[in-house]
Design a protein around this motif. Sequence first.
Motif, PDB file in Angstrom:
ATOM      1  N   GLY A 184     -20.199  28.962  21.856  1.00 40.14           N
ATOM      2  CA  GLY A 184     -21.065  28.035  21.151  1.00 40.14           C
ATOM      3  C   GLY A 184     -20.471  26.654  20.967  1.00 40.14           C
ATOM      4  N   GLU A 185     -19.166  26.511  21.142  1.00 42.20           N
ATOM      5  CA  GLU A 185     -18.536  25.201  20.990  1.00 42.20           C
ATOM      6  C   GLU A 185     -18.791  24.330  22.220  1.00 42.20           C
ATOM      7  N   SER A 186     -18.578  23.039  22.044  1.00 39.42           N
ATOM      8  CA  SER A 186     -18.731  22.105  23.144  1.00 39.42           C
ATOM      9  C   SER A 186     -17.357  21.775  23.719  1.00 39.42           C
ATOM     10  N   TRP A 218     -19.695  20.780  28.659  1.00 36.84           N
ATOM     11  CA  TRP A 218     -20.535  21.873  28.189  1.00 36.84           C
ATOM     12  C   TRP A 218     -20.975  21.560  26.757  1.00 36.84           C
ATOM     13  N   THR A 219     -22.209  21.898  26.411  1.00 39.87           N
ATOM     14  CA  THR A 219     -22.666  21.714  25.031  1.00 39.87           C
ATOM     15  C   THR A 219     -22.540  23.004  24.229  1.00 39.87           C
ATOM     16  N   SER A 220     -22.602  24.150  24.902  1.00 34.04           N
ATOM     17  CA  SER A 220     -22.507  25.421  24.196  1.00 34.04           C
ATOM     18  C   SER A 220     -21.847  26.442  25.117  1.00 34.04           C
ATOM     19  N   LYS A 266     -19.977  29.706  26.731  1.00 35.48           N
ATOM     20  CA  LYS A 266     -20.124  31.157  26.699  1.00 35.48           C
ATOM     21  C   LYS A 266     -18.823  31.779  27.199  1.00 35.48           C
TER      22      LYS A 266
END
Lengths: 110, 121
Positions: free
Chosen positions: B15-17, B83-85, B87
Amino acid sequence: QSALTQPASVSGSPGQSITIPCTGSHTDIGAYESVSWYQQHPGKVPKVIIFDVTSRSSGVSDRFAGSKAGNTASLIISGLQAEDEAEYFCCSYTTDGFLVFGGGTKVTVL
Amino acid sequence: EVQLMQSGVEVKKPGESLRVSCQTSGYSFNDYWIAWVRQKSGRGLEWMGIIYGGDSSVRESPSFKGQVTMSVDRAINTAYLEWTSLKASDSAMYYCARYIVPGAGGWLDPWGQGTLVTVSS
């Protein structure tokens, strides 16, 4: 775009010659004279050894050669040496304007 | 000498960027494409896409389209992968490489040293 097909492993004795095939289709290898090969030693960065099917990158031994017939490209390593033990990846330009890699071939020097 | 220097190891939670950088030197940044390549756990190489230094044109692999964003900062000759979120499945080594295109298609030379990304809760 499916990955190009390479054998998982190829082995040979020192001094022997080996060939690594890389099979694609009429939409990649068969469409252009744009196949490159990369050598990757364990834990190291990939390095181009062949480009434009047959051209050797600067500083690469002439024991490495590339060829292509139809939809299959090949990397030939002659006079196999211990230092050639590495993973080898083929790569082709595609009609979609992308690049696609092969799955990689581990070369073992017996 | 042409060099591509990537940012360091990243450990992130789902979930982190994240933004990974690729700083180039030794050639005209505006005249070449930069490619991004993923390698999971020392396995195969996957072509993610390319971005042109001159005008930021992007060509993305369908497998990665919408999953990452490529960008450049021409003032500092640097390319980025973002990346915005994240996995867990994004855990991999990411390489940038200069894409040399003399005509139809080209090759990758040289490569950056790679950025290892680990995504774990």
